[in-house]
Design a protein around this motif. Sequence first.
Motif, short mmCIF file in Angstrom:
data_model
loop_
_atom_site.label_atom_id
_atom_site.label_comp_id
_atom_site.label_asym_id
_atom_site.label_seq_id
_atom_site.Cartn_x
_atom_site.Cartn_y
_atom_site.Cartn_z
N MET A 1 41.79 27.84 -59.93
CA MET A 1 41.23 26.70 -59.18
C MET A 1 40.35 27.12 -58.01
SD MET A 1 42.08 24.21 -60.98
CE MET A 1 41.51 22.83 -59.97
N GLN A 2 40.25 28.41 -57.73
CA GLN A 2 39.29 28.84 -56.71
C GLN A 2 37.88 28.78 -57.31
OE1 GLN A 2 40.44 32.72 -55.27
NE2 GLN A 2 42.09 31.90 -54.01
N PRO A 3 36.86 28.58 -56.47
CA PRO A 3 35.51 28.40 -57.01
C PRO A 3 34.92 29.69 -57.56
CG PRO A 3 35.44 28.48 -54.62
CD PRO A 3 36.89 28.44 -55.00
N GLU A 4 34.22 29.56 -58.68
CA GLU A 4 33.41 30.64 -59.21
C GLU A 4 32.08 30.04 -59.66
OE1 GLU A 4 35.85 32.07 -62.44
OE2 GLU A 4 34.75 30.87 -63.90
N MET A 5 31.09 30.88 -59.82
CA MET A 5 29.74 30.39 -60.12
C MET A 5 29.37 30.71 -61.56
SD MET A 5 27.87 31.57 -56.58
CE MET A 5 26.43 30.53 -56.75
N SER A 6 28.63 29.77 -62.17
CA SER A 6 28.07 29.98 -63.50
C SER A 6 26.84 29.11 -63.62
CB SER A 6 29.11 29.65 -64.58
OG SER A 6 28.77 30.26 -65.80
N TYR A 7 25.89 29.54 -64.46
CA TYR A 7 24.55 28.97 -64.39
C TYR A 7 24.08 28.24 -65.65
CZ TYR A 7 24.47 32.19 -60.41
OH TYR A 7 24.76 32.86 -59.26
N GLU A 8 25.02 27.66 -66.39
CA GLU A 8 24.61 26.92 -67.59
C GLU A 8 23.89 25.61 -67.23
OE1 GLU A 8 26.96 29.82 -68.02
OE2 GLU A 8 28.10 28.04 -67.41
N LYS A 9 24.29 24.97 -66.13
CA LYS A 9 23.73 23.66 -65.76
C LYS A 9 22.65 23.75 -64.67
CE LYS A 9 28.04 21.22 -66.83
NZ LYS A 9 29.10 20.33 -66.28
N GLY A 10 22.60 24.82 -63.96
CA GLY A 10 21.63 24.96 -62.87
C GLY A 10 21.72 26.35 -62.28
N TYR A 11 21.03 26.55 -61.16
CA TYR A 11 21.12 27.84 -60.48
C TYR A 11 21.26 27.62 -58.98
CZ TYR A 11 16.07 27.28 -59.52
OH TYR A 11 14.85 26.81 -59.10
N CYS A 12 21.61 28.66 -58.26
CA CYS A 12 21.88 28.55 -56.83
C CYS A 12 20.55 28.56 -56.08
CB CYS A 12 22.77 29.73 -56.39
SG CYS A 12 23.46 29.54 -54.73
N ARG A 13 20.12 27.40 -55.65
CA ARG A 13 18.79 27.26 -55.05
C ARG A 13 18.73 27.93 -53.68
NH1 ARG A 13 15.68 24.02 -58.11
NH2 ARG A 13 14.12 24.00 -56.46
N PRO A 14 17.61 28.59 -53.36
CA PRO A 14 17.51 29.39 -52.13
C PRO A 14 17.71 28.58 -50.84
CG PRO A 14 15.71 29.90 -53.63
CD PRO A 14 16.42 28.72 -54.20
N GLU A 15 17.32 27.29 -50.87
CA GLU A 15 17.38 26.50 -49.64
C GLU A 15 18.74 25.84 -49.41
OE1 GLU A 15 16.21 23.66 -52.92
OE2 GLU A 15 15.76 25.74 -52.37
N CYS A 16 19.65 25.93 -50.38
CA CYS A 16 20.92 25.20 -50.28
C CYS A 16 22.02 26.07 -49.68
CB CYS A 16 21.35 24.70 -51.66
SG CYS A 16 22.92 23.82 -51.65
N THR A 17 22.69 25.54 -48.65
CA THR A 17 23.84 26.24 -48.04
C THR A 17 25.02 25.27 -47.86
OG1 THR A 17 23.00 25.77 -45.80
CG2 THR A 17 22.36 27.87 -46.79
N LYS A 18 25.07 24.23 -48.67
CA LYS A 18 26.07 23.18 -48.49
C LYS A 18 27.49 23.69 -48.60
CE LYS A 18 23.30 19.16 -49.77
NZ LYS A 18 23.19 17.97 -50.64
N CYS A 19 27.76 24.59 -49.54
CA CYS A 19 29.14 25.06 -49.71
C CYS A 19 29.63 25.79 -48.47
CB CYS A 19 29.27 25.94 -50.95
SG CYS A 19 28.23 27.42 -50.94
N SER A 20 28.72 26.52 -47.81
CA SER A 20 29.13 27.27 -46.62
C SER A 20 29.37 26.35 -45.42
CB SER A 20 28.08 28.32 -46.26
OG SER A 20 26.96 27.74 -45.62
N GLN A 21 28.81 25.15 -45.48
CA GLN A 21 28.96 24.23 -44.35
C GLN A 21 30.27 23.44 -44.40
OE1 GLN A 21 26.64 24.53 -42.02
NE2 GLN A 21 25.48 25.92 -43.33
N VAL A 22 30.90 23.36 -45.57
CA VAL A 22 32.11 22.52 -45.69
C VAL A 22 33.40 23.31 -45.81
CG1 VAL A 22 30.80 20.64 -46.75
CG2 VAL A 22 31.91 22.34 -48.22
N CYS A 23 33.31 24.62 -46.03
CA CYS A 23 34.54 25.41 -46.22
C CYS A 23 35.37 25.43 -44.93
CB CYS A 23 34.19 26.84 -46.64
SG CYS A 23 35.66 27.86 -46.91
N PRO A 24 36.63 24.99 -44.99
CA PRO A 24 37.44 24.90 -43.77
C PRO A 24 38.23 26.17 -43.44
CG PRO A 24 38.61 23.86 -45.58
CD PRO A 24 37.30 24.36 -46.14
#
Length: 259
Positions: free
Chosen positions: A136-159
């Motif tokens: 249940m911990q997050p991992e990345m995979s790219y079948e549906k999309g890719y990690c866009r250079p301008e996006c940092t949303k995950c780092s902003q919400v991690c508590p």
Amino acid sequence: MFIDMKNLSIDKSRCVSCFKCMEKCKFGAMKYAPVKIRHEATSEENGANGGVSRRGFLSIAGVFALTQTAKAQQPKGDGGLADILDKKVPARKTLIVPPGAGSLRNMNKRCTACQLCVSVCPTDVLRPSAKLATLMQPEMSYEKGYCRPECTKCSQVCPTGAIRAITPADKSAISIGKAVWIKDNCIVNRDEVQCNNCANNCPTGAITLVAISQKDESSLKIPVIDGELCLGCGACENLCPARPFSAIYVEGNVVHHSV
């Protein structure tokens, strides 16, 4: 001729929910939306048991039919030449975790599997792990999309600090993985068709194309990856046209490093 749109109305006694009016309207002025059935409907319409009226039933049936028709009309081939297959997850040796995590160890140690990062990811590259060690911990995979250079949303919400807060500028210098090319999957070798997708979409220029034949510069070209420049963003993997497995995929870095 001027038409007062506010005064237009539908004769519900004659409407059969064919939706042709929506299709024909050039201004997009009509849309379908569910409505509440009026309480003053006759007993004949409502039925003896007070259920849904005939008109309501026809409307619901019409929506269902429209949905099924839309699904049936979705493309299932590339113009009749081949089937469109969903991409499959490659067998990665090392998991990919988001920029800001720093390392697999930091992610495993601090992550509480709260799913906040997964829920805010706009490109669906983050998903809960099904592996026992990182369940249940997050991992990345790219079948549906890719990690866009301008996006940092995950780092902003991690508590918990499993993903530390970063800026887009920080992210542009963090390598979370490295691209790997699979010769036998590449359509250049498999189908003898030139493809430039991976090189054209690499944000750091880590992929260049070189001629298969060193003696003939006009021959088909294949990708060569500079591991020192690769960020592991997955653009090459996601946009590779090879199916069901991409000809280029990303292996995670155990410890992230700067490029």
